[in-house]
Scaffold this motif. Structure first.
Motif, PDB file in Angstrom:
ATOM      1  N   ARG A 117       0.892  -1.118   0.020  1.00 20.99           N
ATOM      2  CA  ARG A 117      -0.149  -0.158  -0.135  1.00 20.99           C
ATOM      3  C   ARG A 117       0.846   1.403   0.017  1.00 20.99           C
ATOM      4  N   SER A 118       0.543   2.199  -0.773  1.00 26.05           N
ATOM      5  CA  SER A 118       1.310   3.220  -1.029  1.00 26.05           C
ATOM      6  C   SER A 118       1.011   4.330   0.418  1.00 26.05           C
ATOM      7  N   TRP A 119       1.746   5.287   0.517  1.00 27.47           N
ATOM      8  CA  TRP A 119       1.558   6.411   1.532  1.00 27.47           C
ATOM      9  C   TRP A 119       1.038   7.610   1.067  1.00 27.47           C
ATOM     10  N   GLU A 120      -0.157   7.939   1.792  1.00 23.71           N
ATOM     11  CA  GLU A 120      -0.828   9.079   1.318  1.00 23.71           C
ATOM     12  C   GLU A 120       0.319  10.511   1.365  1.00 23.71           C
ATOM     13  N   LEU A 121       1.342  10.482   2.188  1.00 29.37           N
ATOM     14  CA  LEU A 121       2.240  11.630   2.440  1.00 29.37           C
ATOM     15  C   LEU A 121       3.543  10.906   2.810  1.00 29.37           C
ATOM     16  N   ILE A 122       4.543  11.403   2.349  1.00 31.40           N
ATOM     17  CA  ILE A 122       5.931  11.337   2.624  1.00 31.40           C
ATOM     18  C   ILE A 122       6.593  12.563   2.946  1.00 31.40           C
ATOM     19  N   ILE A 123       7.085  12.608   4.298  1.00 27.35           N
ATOM     20  CA  ILE A 123       8.074  13.849   4.535  1.00 27.35           C
ATOM     21  C   ILE A 123       9.334  13.413   4.819  1.00 27.35           C
ATOM     22  N   VAL A 124      10.229  14.288   3.993  1.00 26.59           N
ATOM     23  CA  VAL A 124      11.688  14.178   4.305  1.00 26.59           C
ATOM     24  C   VAL A 124      12.144  15.302   4.822  1.00 26.59           C
ATOM     25  N   ASP A 125      12.920  15.078   5.910  1.00 29.51           N
ATOM     26  CA  ASP A 125      13.574  16.180   6.692  1.00 29.51           C
ATOM     27  C   ASP A 125      15.017  16.196   6.237  1.00 29.51           C
ATOM     28  N   GLU A 126      15.781  17.497   6.175  1.00 30.11           N
ATOM     29  CA  GLU A 126      16.802  17.663   5.567  1.00 30.11           C
ATOM     30  C   GLU A 126      16.908  17.176   4.232  1.00 30.11           C
ATOM     31  N   ALA A 127      16.195  17.399   3.377  1.00 32.03           N
ATOM     32  CA  ALA A 127      15.966  16.870   2.122  1.00 32.03           C
ATOM     33  C   ALA A 127      17.169  17.122   1.180  1.00 32.03           C
ATOM     34  N   HIS A 128      17.978  18.061   1.566  1.00 34.59           N
ATOM     35  CA  HIS A 128      19.218  18.420   0.610  1.00 34.59           C
ATOM     36  C   HIS A 128      20.129  17.248   0.514  1.00 34.59           C
TER      37      HIS A 128
END
Length: 940
Positions: A244-255
């Protein structure tokens, strides 16, 4: 052996030891035993009753059956309610569950929340970001505010809003290891959300509860995982194989998601992971958080926007890096080159079609009259006569258009960006008090004894004798290079930290020589502890430590090279003993002298170090004089000095926060902290900061300073004192930060190549690949270098409205926090016991359950909460009370041992899984239309 009475009278037991390789007789005896066992197994021994296990269990259980009839439920369980909740109560519970989705429900997103001793409040730029991110979901975004302007607040509140609205049921937060605990704490403390940390084996919440799941990444709710774990090659099948996919992915320090080597097109492991997640359609929406989306090259920000949707064919030339870069080159020449104007306008129209703002027909730019401006905009919209009109534009008119056209790019569609200028605008409008000025102060340290100087520089001999990179095969250099960087950074911090590192290295070599299982335990401990202290965007620390593990094993099992380990161990022991003989510490003495002066000036001081060993050294030196006036905050949590036990006492984060306030009866004057303090505490009432050591990553220094140089700082000037050892790598690090970057004077901005180059250069020095003179030359070049791009400040290309927006009328909320509390307390779930208890750490006992502290035990708590049937949970419906008792998430000491989590007091409000499960238990099965109709008839 079992020698109980039951064993002698009812059991048959036999215990013999034979060795098949010892003698023929033993071999024959073993064959006899096997034959005897086979006879018993097949029920051929007349002296034994042999039954299949299911049959034996069934017959045994039947002995417990009562003579009349079986019980209706387990007599050991709490008796179930004879009847379920009434239909009216079930409907009321459903209405409370639905309240955030009803008209006016948006007010419930923040109604119950408190932060830093007052009701939760957003600044205007944060409110706009939250509103837009929630309203345009599942549009993906880059959250790129400068350090201290609230990226985590914006993402966390937008996540809460979407969860309350029912748009998100599964979300994944990917963060660096060092920020995992901060995310878990802030989601609970500020947003009443519970996240589960996935460590590769099980799930753990902020209170330390563990949930075991066959597929942790398949679970609903919020899951947090380290990017270092998920990006590992051996984890790819797991994360990319979720059903199942995620409705939202949050990535911190994405650089950290970027090209593997600057100037190439090969992505690093983390960028490749995110690309694979996108290609496999495993998320509906992606939020990337970073203060520095572009440091060296437009490819960096372009790669990130491709993840957000810029790769769509509808974006045309914008999707290719050459087309992206060419637009900004053309925009810079827009006023001078009439031939490229129509191409610029064509690409801006593509961006407008994807959501970039239209040019304002009601406000003419400089030099323009309103009517000609409106006529041009009409031609831009229709295309009729546009090319000729653009070619005939006067240079001044075209130049005046350029800033407006710069907001019609993909950056305006995908990026939020606010800077220090936003705060200055708030200051002009009276929204914030005066912003503090930074006052950096040098504290150069000169060794006051030859012994110190010799022991400091002896590290060169250690590295040249045992860790020469040139003598190593390529597969071993990563691990050895990492080890050398660790040693040099800790030596620059303190002799105490360096000595501890040498002791751990010596113990590791002794373990491989003595006990392989102990060696593996120590390797795991180092992987965990260095993963916290040595955070590095470019090095996979786990892989580096694994490479060094393999090198040590090869040396140990090679008879011709084993002596190398023995020689290293002997050398380390001699070095350790010499370090232990240091009678005075010049760096600490210089620090102590300046600390006294700062305290006499009435300042309250926070002292930062990268390492727990250095923190322990400093506090042990200071505690005799300052006692209860000192507190510590690190990966171990909060610690205060207890004069009664004459020892340091671990306390909850709430205690440290409370004592940081000037009005606390036992307020602290000195706070010692590692990077955990730069990520988890807001310290506006401290106006002096001491960098006892300096990270090589400028953004980490900025995060430290941002703890006191932030909105709400009460002093007009904050003092930033920086210690460094003269004629060492630390002095070069300091002058790079101060003179080449200017981090101590002003907030670090984007587009500075030296931000990325500085850690790389110092890492090469630590590995022996560069001499200091060459490093200084490279640092000077990096400081002079400017990005090879026409993109200037990113904030020039995004929406920057700081005027108040006209808000649509807001409906009355369908329920309030007080109504929610009163109803729930009158309707406990089945198996739930609720008691009013005093507030922790105080004698205050508020009997009103809607405002006071509650102890709740729930025998039938759903498994997804991770709460045991007899566990008592401290909770409250009061945001003010919960704010005083935030959680302290689980973590580890530097030696790898666990630090017990403390949940604090849980806020029961919309979005909290405990509260949601409570309401769902009252409602029972989802209501049907027929039940709603029956309820209407009954009410009539």
């Amino acid at each position: 052996m079992n020698e109980t009475g039951a064993a002698w009278t009812r059991n048959r037991e036999k215990f013999e030891v034979k060795r098949s390789w010892y003698s023929q007789q033993d071999l024959e005896d073993i064959k006899v035993e096997i034959k005897e066992f086979e006879a018993i197994w097949h029920d051929q021994d007349p002296g034994l009753l042999v039954l299949p296990l299911p049959q034996a269990v069934k017959e045994r259980l039947q002995n417990f059956a009562p003579p009349d009839h079986p019980p209706q439920h387990d007599p050991m369980e709490i008796e179930l309610m004879e009847t379920g909740a009434s239909l009216q109560d079930r409907i009321a519970a459903q209405r409370l569950m639905d309240a955030p989705r009803l008209p006016g429900g948006e007010q419930l997103v923040t109604e119950a929340l408190w932060a830093d001793g007052k009701p939760f409040e957003l600044f205007p730029h944060q409110e706009r970001v939250v509103r837009r991110a929630a309203a345009e979901f599942p549009q993906s975004f880059l959250f790129c505010d400068e350090v201290g302007l609230g990226k985590t607040i914006e993402a966390g509140l937008a996540l809460r809003s979407l969860m309350l609205k029912g748009h998100i049921g599964r979300s994944l937060v990917i963060a660096p290891r060092s920020l995992i605990r901060q995310w878990m704490e802030e989601l609970r403390e500020k947003f009443a959300l519970t996240a589960w940390f996935y460590d590769g084996r099980s799930l753990m919440d902020v209170g330390g509860r563990v949930r075991f799941s066959a597929s942790p990444l398949e679970e609903d709710g919020i899951v947090i995982a380290s990017r270092h774990l998920l990006a590992r090659s051996d984890r790819q099948d797991e994360i990319l194989g979720v059903s199942r996919s995620w409705e939202l992915i949050i990535v911190d320090e994405a650089h950290a998601a970027r090209q593997k080597v600057f100037g190439t097109t090969e992505p690093n492991q983390f960028l490749k992971l995110l690309q694979n997640l996108k290609n496999a359609q495993l998320f509906s929406c992606l939020w990337l958080l970073t203060a520095t989306p572009m440091q060296l090259d437009p490819r960096e920000v372009h790669d990130l926007m491709l993840l957000l949707g810029l790769d769509s064919p509808t974006w045309g030339e914008w999707a290719s890096l050459p087309g992206f870069v060419e637009f900004f080159d053309n925009l810079r020449a827009f006023h001078q080159n009439s031939r490229i104007r129509s191409e610029v306008i064509r690409m801006t129209r593509t961006a407008v079609a994807h959501g970039a703002p239209e040019l304002d027909a009601g406000r003419a730019p400089k030099h323009w009259k309103l009517f000609p401006w409106q006529r041009l905009l009409e031609k831009i919209r229709t295309g009729s006569g546009l090319m000729l009109a653009l070619q005939q534009l006067h240079v001044n008119y075209a130049e005046a258009m350029t800033p407006l056209l710069s907001t019609q790019t993909p950056l305006a569609v995908y990026m939020f960006r606010h800077t220090r200028a936003t705060l200055r605008a708030y200051q002009e409008r009276g929204l914030v008090r005066g912003l503090a000025a930074r006052s950096p102060e040098d504290i150069p340290v000169v060794f006051r004894s030859d012994v110190e100087r010799e022991l400091y520089h002896r590290i060169d001999e250690l590295c040249s004798r045992f860790y020469r990179m040139a003598d190593l095969p390529s597969e071993e250099r990563n691990g050895v290079g990492f080890l050398m960087a660790v040693f040099r950074k800790r030596l620059a911090s303190s002799f105490a930290a360096f000595q501890k590192s040498l002791e751990r290295r010596r113990d590791l070599i002794e373990a491989i020589e003595r006990d392989f299982s102990e060696f593996e335990v120590q390797i795991k401990s180092q992987r965990d502890s260095y993963g916290e202290d040595e955070e590095d965007d470019e090095i996979d620390i786990g892989q580096a430590i694994d490479a060094e593990r393999r090198r040590l094993l090869r040396l140990h099992y090679d008879p011709e090279r084993r002596h190398e380990l023995q020689s290293e161990r002997v050398y380390l022991q001699d070095y350790i003993m010499a370090l232990g003989q240091i009678s005075r510490d010049s760096k600490f003495e210089a620090f102590r002298e300046r600390l006294s002066e700062v305290l006499e000036d009435g300042k309250r001081v926070i002292i930062f170090t990268q390492f727990l060993d250095t923190l322990d050294f400093i506090r042990d030196k200071l505690v005799a004089h300052f006692g209860e006036q000192i507190a510590c905050y690190s990966g171990r949590g909060g610690e205060i000095w207890n004069p009664n036990s004459n020892a340091w006492q671990v306390v909850e984060k709430s205690e440290v926060k409370a004592r940081c306030r000037i009005d606390h009866p036992r307020n602290i004057r000195i706070l010692l902290g590692t990077e955990a303090a730069s990520e988890g505490l807001n310290l506006q009432q401290f106006s002096a900061l001491v960098n006892y050591d300096l990270p090589w990553n400028p953004m980490r220094v900025e995060q430290r300073i941002g703890r006191i140089d932030r909105i709400g700082q009460e002093a007009s000037t904050v003092r930033i004192l920086n210690l460094y050892l003269q004629d060492t790598i630390e002095e070069d690090a300091y002058h790079t930060l101060k003179n080449r970057i200017g981090v101590f004077e002003e907030v670090v901005g984007p587009l500075q190549p030296i931000l990325a180059e500085m850690p790389r250069i110092f890492r090469r020095v630590a590995r022996g690949e560069l001499e200091l003179a060459e490093a200084r030359r490279l640092l000077d070049e990096a400081a002079q270098e400017r990005p090879d791009t026409a993109i200037s400040s990113l904030e020039d290309y995004v929406r920057q409205d700081i005027e108040d927006e006209t808000l649509s009328s807001i409906s009355e909320p369908p329920a309030s926090q007080v109504q929610l509390a009163a109803w729930c307390l009158a309707h406990p779930a089945s198996g739930m016991r609720i008691m009013s208890v005093p507030e922790p750490g105080t004698g205050t006992h508020i009997q009103d359950g809607t405002r006071g502290c509650l102890s709740i035990a729930w025998a039938y708590a759903p498994p997804h909460l991770g709460i045991g049937p007899t566990e008592e949970t401290l909770a409250t419906f009061s945001g003010e009370l919960a704010d005083r008792h935030p959680p302290t998430g689980p973590t580890q000491n530097e030696d790898g041992s666990a630090v017990i989590a403390k949940e604090g007091v849980r806020l029961l409000t919309w979005g909290d899984p405990y509260l949601q499960a409570w309401l769902a238990a009252i409602r029972g099965d989802p209501l049907t239309d027929d039940e709603y109709r029956r309820a209407e008839i009954f009410s009539e």
